[in-house]
Design a protein around this motif. Sequence first.
Motif, PDB file in Angstrom:
ATOM      1  N   GLN A   1       0.852  -1.198   0.000  1.00 38.27           N
ATOM      2  CA  GLN A   1       0.000   0.000   0.000  1.00 38.27           C
ATOM      3  C   GLN A   1       0.880   1.238   0.000  1.00 38.27           C
ATOM      4  O   GLN A   1       2.020   1.191   0.477  1.00 38.27           O
ATOM      5  CB  GLN A   1      -0.877   0.004   1.246  1.00 38.27           C
ATOM      6  CG  GLN A   1      -0.064   0.073   2.519  1.00 38.27           C
ATOM      7  CD  GLN A   1      -0.926   0.031   3.768  1.00 38.27           C
ATOM      8  OE1 GLN A   1      -1.598  -0.970   4.016  1.00 38.27           O
ATOM      9  NE2 GLN A   1      -0.923   1.101   4.519  1.00 38.27           N
ATOM     10  N   ALA A   2       0.353   2.336  -0.548  1.00 42.84           N
ATOM     11  CA  ALA A   2       1.124   3.580  -0.569  1.00 42.84           C
ATOM     12  C   ALA A   2       1.221   4.126   0.849  1.00 42.84           C
ATOM     13  O   ALA A   2       0.261   4.053   1.608  1.00 42.84           O
ATOM     14  CB  ALA A   2       0.434   4.588  -1.478  1.00 42.84           C
ATOM     15  N   ARG A   3       2.388   4.662   1.189  1.00 43.95           N
ATOM     16  CA  ARG A   3       2.539   5.327   2.485  1.00 43.95           C
ATOM     17  C   ARG A   3       2.848   6.802   2.264  1.00 43.95           C
ATOM     18  O   ARG A   3       3.533   7.427   3.050  1.00 43.95           O
ATOM     19  CB  ARG A   3       3.618   4.620   3.312  1.00 43.95           C
ATOM     20  CG  ARG A   3       3.204   3.216   3.708  1.00 43.95           C
ATOM     21  CD  ARG A   3       4.181   2.509   4.631  1.00 43.95           C
ATOM     22  NE  ARG A   3       3.594   1.266   5.129  1.00 43.95           N
ATOM     23  CZ  ARG A   3       3.575   0.110   4.476  1.00 43.95           C
ATOM     24  NH1 ARG A   3       4.125   0.028   3.275  1.00 43.95           N
ATOM     25  NH2 ARG A   3       3.009  -0.960   5.002  1.00 43.95           N
ATOM     26  N   GLY A   4       2.357   7.327   1.147  1.00 39.50           N
ATOM     27  CA  GLY A   4       2.578   8.730   0.811  1.00 39.50           C
ATOM     28  C   GLY A   4       2.168   8.920  -0.635  1.00 39.50           C
ATOM     29  O   GLY A   4       1.703   7.980  -1.282  1.00 39.50           O
ATOM     30  N   TYR A   5       2.370  10.144  -1.140  1.00 39.99           N
ATOM     31  CA  TYR A   5       1.948  10.430  -2.514  1.00 39.99           C
ATOM     32  C   TYR A   5       3.023  10.075  -3.535  1.00 39.99           C
ATOM     33  O   TYR A   5       2.797  10.066  -4.728  1.00 39.99           O
ATOM     34  CB  TYR A   5       1.554  11.902  -2.638  1.00 39.99           C
ATOM     35  CG  TYR A   5       0.388  12.214  -1.746  1.00 39.99           C
ATOM     36  CD1 TYR A   5      -0.896  11.816  -2.121  1.00 39.99           C
ATOM     37  CD2 TYR A   5       0.567  12.841  -0.519  1.00 39.99           C
ATOM     38  CE1 TYR A   5      -1.980  12.058  -1.294  1.00 39.99           C
ATOM     39  CE2 TYR A   5      -0.519  13.082   0.313  1.00 39.99           C
ATOM     40  CZ  TYR A   5      -1.785  12.693  -0.079  1.00 39.99           C
ATOM     41  OH  TYR A   5      -2.846  12.921   0.740  1.00 39.99           O
TER      42      TYR A   5
ATOM     43  N   GLY B   1      -3.365   5.671  -3.248  1.00 39.50           N
ATOM     44  CA  GLY B   1      -3.122   7.114  -3.118  1.00 39.50           C
ATOM     45  C   GLY B   1      -1.859   7.682  -3.737  1.00 39.50           C
ATOM     46  O   GLY B   1      -1.671   8.889  -3.748  1.00 39.50           O
ATOM     47  N   THR B   2      -0.970   6.825  -4.255  1.00 40.23           N
ATOM     48  CA  THR B   2       0.275   7.412  -4.765  1.00 40.23           C
ATOM     49  C   THR B   2       0.047   8.121  -6.112  1.00 40.23           C
ATOM     50  O   THR B   2      -0.799   7.712  -6.912  1.00 40.23           O
ATOM     51  CB  THR B   2       1.397   6.353  -4.853  1.00 40.23           C
ATOM     52  OG1 THR B   2       2.629   6.990  -4.570  1.00 40.23           O
ATOM     53  CG2 THR B   2       1.488   5.722  -6.218  1.00 40.23           C
ATOM     54  N   LYS B   3       0.782   9.198  -6.329  1.00 42.82           N
ATOM     55  CA  LYS B   3       0.684   9.959  -7.578  1.00 42.82           C
ATOM     56  C   LYS B   3       1.967   9.823  -8.393  1.00 42.82           C
ATOM     57  O   LYS B   3       2.011  10.165  -9.567  1.00 42.82           O
ATOM     58  CB  LYS B   3       0.487  11.454  -7.288  1.00 42.82           C
ATOM     59  CG  LYS B   3      -0.711  11.757  -6.433  1.00 42.82           C
ATOM     60  CD  LYS B   3      -1.984  11.634  -7.247  1.00 42.82           C
ATOM     61  CE  LYS B   3      -3.187  11.870  -6.360  1.00 42.82           C
ATOM     62  NZ  LYS B   3      -4.412  11.443  -6.993  1.00 42.82           N
ATOM     63  N   GLU B   4       3.020   9.421  -7.697  1.00 40.28           N
ATOM     64  CA  GLU B   4       4.332   9.343  -8.364  1.00 40.28           C
ATOM     65  C   GLU B   4       5.006   8.031  -7.972  1.00 40.28           C
ATOM     66  O   GLU B   4       4.996   7.658  -6.806  1.00 40.28           O
ATOM     67  CB  GLU B   4       5.197  10.513  -7.903  1.00 40.28           C
ATOM     68  CG  GLU B   4       6.632  10.442  -8.377  1.00 40.28           C
ATOM     69  CD  GLU B   4       7.445  11.636  -7.907  1.00 40.28           C
ATOM     70  OE1 GLU B   4       7.426  12.663  -8.604  1.00 40.28           O
ATOM     71  OE2 GLU B   4       8.102  11.544  -6.852  1.00 40.28           O
TER      72      GLU B   4
ATOM     73  N   ILE C   1       3.776  16.840  -1.392  1.00 40.36           N
ATOM     74  CA  ILE C   1       3.746  15.567  -0.659  1.00 40.36           C
ATOM     75  C   ILE C   1       3.891  15.699   0.857  1.00 40.36           C
ATOM     76  O   ILE C   1       3.671  14.744   1.575  1.00 40.36           O
ATOM     77  CB  ILE C   1       4.810  14.574  -1.193  1.00 40.36           C
ATOM     78  CG1 ILE C   1       6.217  15.148  -1.035  1.00 40.36           C
ATOM     79  CG2 ILE C   1       4.560  14.190  -2.631  1.00 40.36           C
ATOM     80  CD1 ILE C   1       7.280  14.088  -1.277  1.00 40.36           C
ATOM     81  N   GLU C   2       4.258  16.903   1.321  1.00 40.85           N
ATOM     82  CA  GLU C   2       4.469  17.057   2.768  1.00 40.85           C
ATOM     83  C   GLU C   2       3.914  18.380   3.244  1.00 40.85           C
ATOM     84  O   GLU C   2       3.921  19.358   2.498  1.00 40.85           O
ATOM     85  CB  GLU C   2       5.967  17.080   3.074  1.00 40.85           C
ATOM     86  CG  GLU C   2       6.547  15.723   3.315  1.00 40.85           C
ATOM     87  CD  GLU C   2       8.073  15.775   3.434  1.00 40.85           C
ATOM     88  OE1 GLU C   2       8.633  14.716   3.636  1.00 40.85           O
ATOM     89  OE2 GLU C   2       8.664  16.869   3.308  1.00 40.85           O
ATOM     90  N   THR C   3       3.489  18.403   4.494  1.00 39.18           N
ATOM     91  CA  THR C   3       3.020  19.667   5.031  1.00 39.18           C
ATOM     92  C   THR C   3       3.514  19.838   6.461  1.00 39.18           C
ATOM     93  O   THR C   3       3.653  18.867   7.185  1.00 39.18           O
ATOM     94  CB  THR C   3       1.479  19.759   4.963  1.00 39.18           C
ATOM     95  OG1 THR C   3       1.084  21.045   5.437  1.00 39.18           O
ATOM     96  CG2 THR C   3       0.788  18.699   5.778  1.00 39.18           C
TER      97      THR C   3
ATOM     98  N   GLY D   1      -0.913  15.812  -2.382  1.00 36.31           N
ATOM     99  CA  GLY D   1      -1.333  14.890  -3.436  1.00 36.31           C
ATOM    100  C   GLY D   1      -1.735  15.588  -4.723  1.00 36.31           C
ATOM    101  O   GLY D   1      -2.113  14.945  -5.688  1.00 36.31           O
ATOM    102  N   GLN D   2      -1.678  16.932  -4.728  1.00 34.06           N
ATOM    103  CA  GLN D   2      -2.072  17.668  -5.938  1.00 34.06           C
ATOM    104  C   GLN D   2      -0.860  18.242  -6.661  1.00 34.06           C
ATOM    105  O   GLN D   2       0.151  18.532  -6.034  1.00 34.06           O
ATOM    106  CB  GLN D   2      -2.971  18.837  -5.559  1.00 34.06           C
ATOM    107  CG  GLN D   2      -4.279  18.424  -4.946  1.00 34.06           C
ATOM    108  CD  GLN D   2      -5.147  19.635  -4.646  1.00 34.06           C
ATOM    109  OE1 GLN D   2      -5.225  20.566  -5.440  1.00 34.06           O
ATOM    110  NE2 GLN D   2      -5.770  19.628  -3.493  1.00 34.06           N
ATOM    111  N   ILE D   3      -1.022  18.440  -7.962  1.00 33.99           N
ATOM    112  CA  ILE D   3       0.006  19.139  -8.735  1.00 33.99           C
ATOM    113  C   ILE D   3      -0.512  20.540  -9.026  1.00 33.99           C
ATOM    114  O   ILE D   3      -1.604  20.695  -9.578  1.00 33.99           O
ATOM    115  CB  ILE D   3       0.330  18.391 -10.046  1.00 33.99           C
ATOM    116  CG1 ILE D   3       0.936  17.016  -9.719  1.00 33.99           C
ATOM    117  CG2 ILE D   3       1.287  19.209 -10.910  1.00 33.99           C
ATOM    118  CD1 ILE D   3       1.236  16.155 -10.923  1.00 33.99           C
ATOM    119  N   LYS D   4       0.249  21.551  -8.615  1.00 35.90           N
ATOM    120  CA  LYS D   4      -0.171  22.951  -8.826  1.00 35.90           C
ATOM    121  C   LYS D   4       0.956  23.721  -9.508  1.00 35.90           C
ATOM    122  O   LYS D   4       2.144  23.466  -9.227  1.00 35.90           O
ATOM    123  CB  LYS D   4      -0.428  23.621  -7.470  1.00 35.90           C
ATOM    124  CG  LYS D   4      -1.687  23.153  -6.791  1.00 35.90           C
ATOM    125  CD  LYS D   4      -2.873  24.013  -7.205  1.00 35.90           C
ATOM    126  CE  LYS D   4      -4.128  23.524  -6.523  1.00 35.90           C
ATOM    127  NZ  LYS D   4      -5.304  23.566  -7.352  1.00 35.90           N
TER     128      LYS D   4
END
Length: 440
Positions: free
Chosen positions: A145-149, A194-197, A393-395, A420-423
């Motif tokens: 499972q993903a543990r981050g984006y 949930g991963t994006k990359e 990916i982090e806050t 998780g978003q690309i801006k």
Amino acid sequence: MKKIYIKTMGCQMNVYDSNRILDAMAALGYEETQDMTQADFMLINTCHIREKASDKVFSELGRMKEIKDQRLKEGKATMIGLAGCVVQALGEEAFSKVKYLDVAVGPQSYHLLPEMVTKFERTHNRQMKATFTSDEKFDSLPKTQARGYSSFLAIQEGCDNFCSYCVVPYTRGCEYSRSAKEILSEAKQLVETGTKEIMLLGQNVDCWHGLGLDGVHEWGLARLFEEIAKIDGLERIRYTTSYPVDITDDVIAAHRDIEKLMPYIHLPIQSGSDAVLKAMNRRYNVSQYLEVIEKLRKARPDIAISSDFIVGFPGETEKDFLDTMAIVDKVQYAQSYSFKYSARPGTPASLMRNQIPESVKAERLSQLQEKLLSSQKKFNESFLGKILPVLFIETEKEQVSGYSPYLQNVHVKTSEKLLGQIKDIKITRASASSLSGEII
Ligand code: SAH
Ligand code: SF4
Ligand code: F3S
């Protein structure tokens, strides 16, 4: 639920392995904790690449022993374990060195950890496994499972290159490529959770030659990129580490053709001197390395290039070192990792007679790092005022951080929820290590 604490040292492959160990231990009812004092099982995933890395393992073990003793006073039992490359390199010696070690697994054997832990709990006999092939491991690990984006995915493990300074062929075994079916299924699990990359990993990732989806023919890396790029919801693909002359033309073309493949490549040169490269048993010379970069830049003009360097390899002259400095000017690296040569037991270079004094190595490293930092700063400053798409990916507090396509760390002050978003971010500040900017 029981709790497991993992301290991960070393490379990205170890980070991946630690996640897979968590997957395997979850099946046994263990959940992760970041707090050592809460852990029923404390595990160090070790690295053997340089002497310093390897020494750190034993000081960390001492710290764990103190916590274990403290917990015992509170009536709680604690298991201590070692995983990773130090176990493979030391074998039984790890157990004889550290009497309070309960379980030890090499990098190719961690799928056996749940079984070994169960056995230890039952019998209190110390358990150790360090096999040398990876196929059984990948076949028997549970779903992930993903543990981050952003997630790592090992597609290839081990190395047949035998660079004369390096322990990896002895700790990770010979080259092994996972099948496309296995890799695609794992990539989908990561994206669904949930991963994006995805960063595809291999000690020598360009020589990946896994069985294709037809179950008959082998694929190459470029074909794998194509198939992974089709996964809906996955935004970015990266890969590392590339051996300079193993990059094929279709991988270079993929940098032009596959939008999801990020314009970044880690291409370790190690030294800018042909004589040193030869003594290192690297299979290329400086001009061949530069040719590869030229081809990459032709296919994808904005591609960012990073490298590893070793200074003070046995026999490295002042002239050899200056050649390494010159390469930095020529290539203009976006990022880099540089190390003093560390003699590793069992490697051919450790037996070479012309070892370089520590003080010379230190001086060369500091000169090289100064140059590399200024190259990195220049690269980052070239983005001032420009707009970059950043995957967050982090806050932390009022700040979110993420990565540009060129793997620059980008910070933005905002209370908006951007994970998780690309801006698109307008870059307003640049240093050697990061960028900051504003949402536009
Ligand atoms: N497969 C990768 C390297 C993996 S090890 C490659 O071939 O590029 C990561 C880095 O550690 C290497 O690139 C090298 O720069 C460094 N390294 C490996 N062995 C070392 C040693 N004995 N002393 C100092 N640095 C070393
Ligand atoms: Fe080590 Fe060389 Fe293999 Fe890289 S290519 S892992 S440096 S032996
Ligand atoms: Fe270290 Fe093993 Fe990675 S020696 S660098 S953890 S492959």
